[in-house]
Design a protein around this motif. Structure first.
Motif, PDB file in Angstrom:
ATOM      1  N   LEU A 131      12.985  18.809  48.795  1.00 31.64           N
ATOM      2  CA  LEU A 131      12.653  20.076  48.925  1.00 31.64           C
ATOM      3  C   LEU A 131      11.314  20.275  48.078  1.00 31.64           C
TER       4      LEU A 131
ATOM      5  N   GLU B 152       8.719  23.348  46.945  1.00 32.72           N
ATOM      6  CA  GLU B 152       8.041  24.787  46.728  1.00 32.72           C
ATOM      7  C   GLU B 152       6.780  25.041  46.532  1.00 32.72           C
TER       8      GLU B 152
ATOM      9  N   CYS C 104       9.717  27.058  50.498  1.00 31.43           N
ATOM     10  CA  CYS C 104      10.467  25.685  50.201  1.00 31.43           C
ATOM     11  C   CYS C 104      10.452  25.109  51.604  1.00 31.43           C
TER      12      CYS C 104
ATOM     13  N   MET D 188      20.973  27.665  51.779  1.00 32.22           N
ATOM     14  CA  MET D 188      20.017  27.414  50.964  1.00 32.22           C
ATOM     15  C   MET D 188      19.938  28.543  49.761  1.00 32.22           C
TER      16      MET D 188
ATOM     17  N   TRP E 153      17.949  29.977  46.116  1.00 29.10           N
ATOM     18  CA  TRP E 153      16.824  30.013  44.894  1.00 29.10           C
ATOM     19  C   TRP E 153      17.433  30.252  43.591  1.00 29.10           C
TER      20      TRP E 153
ATOM     21  N   ILE F 103      15.432  37.054  50.504  1.00 26.56           N
ATOM     22  CA  ILE F 103      15.348  35.579  50.947  1.00 26.56           C
ATOM     23  C   ILE F 103      15.654  35.596  52.535  1.00 26.56           C
TER      24      ILE F 103
ATOM     25  N   ARG G 297      14.683  32.511  56.077  1.00 26.47           N
ATOM     26  CA  ARG G 297      14.548  31.294  56.415  1.00 26.47           C
ATOM     27  C   ARG G 297      14.000  31.361  58.032  1.00 26.47           C
TER      28      ARG G 297
ATOM     29  N   TYR H   8      12.262  31.016  52.252  1.00 29.45           N
ATOM     30  CA  TYR H   8      11.435  31.893  51.552  1.00 29.45           C
ATOM     31  C   TYR H   8      12.183  32.824  50.512  1.00 29.45           C
TER      32      TYR H   8
ATOM     33  N   TYR I 120      10.974  28.889  39.349  1.00 32.74           N
ATOM     34  CA  TYR I 120      11.919  28.793  40.263  1.00 32.74           C
ATOM     35  C   TYR I 120      12.150  27.706  41.109  1.00 32.74           C
TER      36      TYR I 120
ATOM     37  N   CYS J  52      14.147  25.765  44.417  1.00 32.94           N
ATOM     38  CA  CYS J  52      14.858  25.876  45.694  1.00 32.94           C
ATOM     39  C   CYS J  52      15.949  24.778  45.633  1.00 32.94           C
TER      40      CYS J  52
END
Length: 125
Positions: A4, A6, A22, A34, A36, A70, A72, A80, A94, A96
């Motif tokens: 992963l 970011e 990510c 997923m 964050w 969030i 994806r 995202y 931050y 992911c």
């Protein structure tokens, strides 16, 4: 192996916006939720948001609800985090994270076995 990565962190003034990305590789992306998470200096890592494998379900920490989104794109293996109305309290690294079990929707940090390296977000007042 699962990776992963970011991107998108940086320095922003209070009230501003950032979008974190990510990019995932190493497994079938569209089978896993997923999330964050973030860790501020001197504090424990905390949950921020999670999105289900198909994107149909999301859940947010109260502290970011209404400001963060969030999302994806399973075609791009990317998740995202759009962050709006940022405050200095949002300053943190931050991360992911990927759930270890397919087709599970969870906010439990221990359920996320795969982590990115983190990206720094700094909000100035």
């Amino acid at each position: 192996q699962v990776q992963l990565v970011e991107s998108g962190g940086g320095l922003v003034q209070a009230g501003g916006s950032l979008r974190l990305s990510c990019l995932a590789s190493g497994r079938t992306f569209n089978k896993y939720s997923m999330g964050w998470f973030r860790q501020a200096p001197g504090k424990e890592r905390e949950f921020v948001a999670v999105i289900s494998w198909g994107g149909g379900n999301t859940y947010y920490a109260d502290s970011v609800k209404g400001r963060f989104t969030i999302s994806r794109d399973n075609a791009k293996n990317t998740v995202y985090l759009q962050m709006n109305s940022l405050t200095p309290e949002d300053t943190a690294v931050y991360y992911c994270a990927g759930d270890s079990t397919p087709f599970r929707f969870t906010v439990v940090e221990a359920h996320f076995d795969y982590w990115g390296q983190g990206t720094q977000v700094t909000v100035s007042s």
